[in-house]
Design a protein around this motif. Structure first.
Motif, mmCIF file in Angstrom:
data_model
loop_
_atom_site.group_PDB
_atom_site.id
_atom_site.type_symbol
_atom_site.label_atom_id
_atom_site.label_comp_id
_atom_site.label_asym_id
_atom_site.label_seq_id
_atom_site.Cartn_x
_atom_site.Cartn_y
_atom_site.Cartn_z
ATOM 1 N N CYS A 67 0.848 -1.205 0.000
ATOM 2 C CA CYS A 67 0.000 0.000 0.000
ATOM 3 C C CYS A 67 0.876 1.245 0.000
ATOM 4 C CB CYS A 67 -0.907 0.000 1.222
ATOM 5 S SG CYS A 67 -1.977 1.463 1.319
ATOM 6 N N TYR A 106 -0.141 4.318 0.980
ATOM 7 C CA TYR A 106 -0.631 5.418 1.828
ATOM 8 C C TYR A 106 0.188 5.553 3.107
ATOM 9 C CZ TYR A 106 -4.669 6.325 -1.171
ATOM 10 O OH TYR A 106 -5.462 6.677 -2.223
ATOM 11 N N CYS A 107 -0.197 4.865 4.183
ATOM 12 C CA CYS A 107 0.422 5.224 5.463
ATOM 13 C C CYS A 107 1.605 4.331 5.820
ATOM 14 C CB CYS A 107 -0.615 5.229 6.581
ATOM 15 S SG CYS A 107 -0.923 3.628 7.340
ATOM 16 N N VAL A 137 1.991 2.056 7.903
ATOM 17 C CA VAL A 137 1.800 0.657 8.316
ATOM 18 C C VAL A 137 2.389 -0.266 7.247
ATOM 19 C CG1 VAL A 137 0.132 -1.145 8.911
ATOM 20 C CG2 VAL A 137 -0.233 1.191 9.715
ATOM 21 N N GLY A 138 2.212 0.112 5.971
ATOM 22 C CA GLY A 138 2.824 -0.676 4.896
ATOM 23 C C GLY A 138 2.141 -2.003 4.660
ATOM 24 N N CYS A 139 0.809 -1.985 4.546
ATOM 25 C CA CYS A 139 0.059 -3.237 4.354
ATOM 26 C C CYS A 139 0.391 -3.867 3.007
ATOM 27 C CB CYS A 139 -1.435 -2.962 4.421
ATOM 28 S SG CYS A 139 -1.963 -2.409 6.050
ATOM 29 N N PHE A 194 -0.719 -6.151 -0.172
ATOM 30 C CA PHE A 194 -1.955 -6.390 -0.922
ATOM 31 C C PHE A 194 -1.709 -7.307 -2.107
ATOM 32 C CE2 PHE A 194 -3.444 -2.664 1.283
ATOM 33 C CZ PHE A 194 -4.820 -2.848 1.364
ATOM 34 N N SER A 225 -6.780 -4.615 6.298
ATOM 35 C CA SER A 225 -6.532 -3.389 5.538
ATOM 36 C C SER A 225 -7.519 -2.339 6.016
ATOM 37 C CB SER A 225 -6.720 -3.614 4.039
ATOM 38 O OG SER A 225 -8.090 -3.763 3.740
ATOM 39 N N CYS A 226 -7.370 -1.125 5.491
ATOM 40 C CA CYS A 226 -8.346 -0.074 5.806
ATOM 41 C C CYS A 226 -8.951 0.435 4.505
ATOM 42 C CB CYS A 226 -7.704 1.053 6.607
ATOM 43 S SG CYS A 226 -6.788 2.237 5.610
ATOM 44 N N LYS A 274 -8.643 3.096 2.939
ATOM 45 C CA LYS A 274 -7.766 3.774 1.975
ATOM 46 C C LYS A 274 -7.062 2.737 1.085
ATOM 47 C CE LYS A 274 -5.725 6.350 5.221
ATOM 48 N NZ LYS A 274 -6.525 6.644 6.400
ATOM 49 N N GLY A 275 -6.385 1.800 1.705
ATOM 50 C CA GLY A 275 -5.639 0.832 0.910
ATOM 51 C C GLY A 275 -6.538 -0.062 0.082
ATOM 52 N N PRO A 309 -4.806 2.914 10.533
ATOM 53 C CA PRO A 309 -5.966 2.125 10.955
ATOM 54 C C PRO A 309 -5.669 0.647 11.229
ATOM 55 C CG PRO A 309 -6.505 3.503 9.088
ATOM 56 C CD PRO A 309 -5.029 3.592 9.253
ATOM 57 N N VAL A 310 -4.826 0.024 10.442
ATOM 58 C CA VAL A 310 -4.587 -1.406 10.666
ATOM 59 C C VAL A 310 -3.818 -1.613 11.968
ATOM 60 C CG1 VAL A 310 -3.325 -3.420 9.789
ATOM 61 C CG2 VAL A 310 -4.866 -2.136 8.287
HETATM 62 FE FE1 SF4 Z 1 -2.725 1.359 3.551
HETATM 63 FE FE2 SF4 Z 1 -4.628 1.481 5.447
HETATM 64 FE FE3 SF4 Z 1 -2.659 -0.296 5.611
HETATM 65 FE FE4 SF4 Z 1 -2.154 2.279 6.005
HETATM 66 S S1 SF4 Z 1 -3.460 0.980 7.276
HETATM 67 S S2 SF4 Z 1 -0.920 0.874 4.770
HETATM 68 S S3 SF4 Z 1 -3.543 3.219 4.529
HETATM 69 S S4 SF4 Z 1 -4.257 -0.224 4.042
#
Ligand code: SF4
Length: 694
Positions: A15, A17-18, A20-22, A24, A49-50, A52-53, A185-186
């Protein structure tokens, strides 16, 4: 990009965005992305995930994407589409012309914490080797640069100490200046799981964030301190720990510098640092401060998580050092369940800092004045490097206004929108003779640009991101760059046009070079990343499988170093004209200045930047829910819709900064951290007046 149909194949990526680095699975049908599914094997997110991702990636093919390079001689001229060669040749010609006329140091570059490690590495290499100066900085300047400074001073490494999973071993969690539910969020969900299992929570934040009242996971203590008083609070907590005999003396004796500890102990024991003295400054009861200190020091494994509510202050670096002091004094560092954990805002803040994006540090946080390190890079890069630090972003603006800084290469940061005191930034950009913007959209900064190079989204390139737990994860290309080139290819083209030869065929070669020059990365390669899934640095011969927990037997600097953290009130004072203190934060569905998320279906959440104001402050100004209100500061003014809320205390107002119309940074000031120049976004004295009722 479509959001329907059955996938035919999937590509594992990260991901964008943030921090956390999810991980996918990007599911593809033909060459179309069908959906993003969180990867069950993802080591940062374990299949979670959240919003956004999961859903906010449609911006990648939004019609606003700019796919052709463009140039114009003056910023009032219309853009002219040109070939890549013409664009980079024009930019390179301007850079060289300006250096000949104004000197070697009259140009510089900005790397992006949204881009990959390989791309940020190349930009700083271009500046140091191609421009011949150290005028490179990163957007991390405006968020976590105090983390880099503060943790290096105390622990010896500019990085968080733990894995996210470590929180599952914590007995006490102290969250200060962070709102993980909305911003990370995650990790926020993982934290709530641990709290439901019985871990105890202390929240230190001016605002009543979601965690304070979250069902089954509520905070035992919420210290709603006045914005700008973090250091006073941390000193008061330290005072209780020292004066009530809660120091973990065996740990301190074995692991920390004795002289520094003694000096710090004497300093924090002084009555002026007591909860009784600091409580009124913070607006928090001394009893609550004492209770928080006792819980943190005696509740078992205690972990601190912090965010921009700590760093974005005039004493941001001091606060980071104060947090590290607390962890060392109580022995809450160097094992699972404890530690000092900065929650990084952007996907690759950690990575952009690791890659040498600061003007004083080569990759791996080694100072440019270190002759041995510099010579190593000089040999590898075939150039002579400058031994003095270059300009930081705010210094570039000042030099531009002073007539000595004339050209900028800005990759993936919208400085005209995201940096404080917008009027000052735009005046500096207007004073430059050549601004080159590389971005996926024609952003606010591009209004002042002479060359626009189309950027590539995370779906259009290979590379790596490094998340807040130092985890290096692969970014894998799922579609061709819409503009024809990935960002690293564009930087390489520009370097070659400048006469500095680069010849990378694939980002894996850039990572190999990084590994060969950076002691904390020596065992990192794409093959090893594929084999392990991801790797947490340091990853070298001493730790070939990476390092989930740092500082286990000794600190990276050897002995931990307690730093003195005298409280200095911010210059941003309330008075009769500006009687309220504004602080800022994020909402779940939007991301930073919204350039991506505003161009996705997330807009259907109908969230907007609102001004939260306490009912008593609203009533005394005749403001009702939903009214449009003027918000004025010493820097400027803007208009927002009011949200009357008891989440903020009387005297405090709060807003988010995702929509350009809200103009949050028009009102933030030039105050910045004493050590790093990180802007003081979190404290602005304002007045709020009703404009009209809808
Ligand atoms: Fe992406 Fe959301 Fe995971 Fe952050 S918490 S890396 S925005 S999916």
């Amino acid at each position: 990009v479509v959001e329907m149909g059955q996938p035919e194949r999937s590509v594992i990526t990260t991901c964008a965005y943030c921090g956390v680095g999810c991980s996918f699975r990007a599911e593809m049908k033909g060459d179309q992305l069908v959906r993003m599914v969180p990867d069950k094997n993802g080591q940062a997110n374990h299949g979670h995930s959240c919003v956004k991702g999961r859903f906010a990636w449609g911006y990648a093919t939004h019609p606003d994407r700019i796919t052709k390079p463009m140039i114009r001689k003056h910023i009032n001229d219309p853009w002219q589409e040109v070939s890549w060669e013409e664009a980079v040749n024009y930019a390179a010609g301007e850079f060289r012309r300006i250096q000949l006329k104004y000197g070697r140091d009259s140009i510089g570059g900005i790397t992006s914490s949204r881009c990959t490690n390989e791309e940020t590495y190349l930009v700083q290499k271009l500046v140091r080797a191609g421009f011949g100066n150290n005028n490179v900085d990163t957007c991390a300047r405006v968020c976590h640069s105090p983390t880099g400074y503060g943790l290096k001073q105390t622990l010896g490494e500019s990085a968080g100490t733990q894995s996210f999973d470590s929180v599952m071993q914590a007995d006490v969690v102290l969250v200060i200046g962070a709102n993980p539910t909305d911003a990370h969020p995650v990790f926020g969900s993982q934290l709530k799981r641990r709290l439901r299992e019985g871990a105890r929570l202390i929240v230190i934040d001016p605002r009543r964030i979601d965690l304070v009242d979250s069902p089954h996971a509520r905070a035992e203590l919420h210290l709603a301190l006045r914005p700008g008083t973090n250091v006073a609070m941390l000193n008061a907590l330290a005072h209780v720990i020292v004066t009530e005999g809660l120091v973990n003396q065996p740990f301190v004796d074995a692991r920390c510098e004795a002289t520094d500890f003694a000096r710090w102990r004497d300093f924090v024991s002084k009555p002026e640092n007591s909860p009784e003295a600091m409580g009124p400054i913070c607006g928090v009861s001394p009893d609550d401060i004492r209770a928080a200190a006792r819980l943190y020091a005696t509740g078992g494994n205690a972990a601190i998580y912090y965010g921009l509510g700590v760093t974005e202050h005039s004493q941001g670096s001091t606060s980071v050092m104060g947090i590290a002091n607390l962890a060392m004094a109580t022995g809450n560092i160097g094992r699972e369940g404890v530690g000092v954990n900065p929650l990084r805002g952007q996907n690759n803040v950690q990575g952009s800092c690791d890659m040498g994006s600061f003007p004083h540090e080569l990759p791996g946080y080694r100072h440019v004045s270190n002759d041995a390190v510099r010579h190593q890079f000089e040999q590898a890069w075939g150039v002579t490097l400058q031994p003095d630090p270059g300009l930081r972003i705010p210094n570039m603006f000042e030099a531009a206004l002073g007539g000595t800084f004339k050209a900028l290469y800005c990759q993936g940061e919208d400085i005209a929108q995201s940096d404080p005191n917008t009027q000052h930034v735009t005046a500096a950009l207007s004073a430059m003779e050549c601004v080159v913007v590389q971005d996926i959209f024609l952003n606010e900064t591009a209004k002042f640009a002479h060359v626009f190079l189309p950027g590539s989204s995370f779906l259009e390139k290979d590379g790596t991101f490094t998340n807040a737990e130092r985890r290096i994860s692969r970014v894998r290309k799922v579609m061709d760059p819409l503009g024809g080139k990935a960002d690293w290819e564009a930087t390489q083209l520009l370097a070659n046009a400048l006469g500095y030869k680069m010849d990378y065929k694939h980002p894996s070669q850039i990572m190999d070079e990084i590994a060969s020059l950076t002691p904390t990365f020596t065992r990192v390669s794409y093959a090893e990343l594929d084999r392990h899934g991801s790797l947490q640095w340091p990853c070298n011969d001493a730790a070939p499988d990476g390092t989930p927990t740092m500082h286990i037997e000794e600190f990276v600097r050897g002995k931990g170093r307690f730093m003195l953290t005298g409280y200095v009130p911010t210059d941003e004072k309330v008075n009769s004209r500006y009687p309220l203190l504004l602080t800022t934060g994020r909402i779940l569905s939007q991301y930073n200045v919204g350039a991506q998320t505003r161009r996705t279906d997330n807009v259907a959440w109908h969230e907007e930047d609102r001004l939260e104001i306490h009912p008593t402050d609203a009533e005394s100004r005749g403001i009702r829910e939903g009214d449009w209100v003027g918000v004025g500061s010493r820097a400027g003014q803007t208009v927002l819709r009011a949200k009357v809320s008891e989440r903020v205390a009387p005297g405090v107002v709060y807003t988010t900064f995702h929509f350009p119309e809200s103009g949050a940074n028009v009102i933030t000031t030039d105050n910045s951290d004493w050590a790093t120049n990180c802007p003081e976004y979190k404290v602005t004295a304002v007045e709020v007046t009703r404009v009209y009722q809808p």
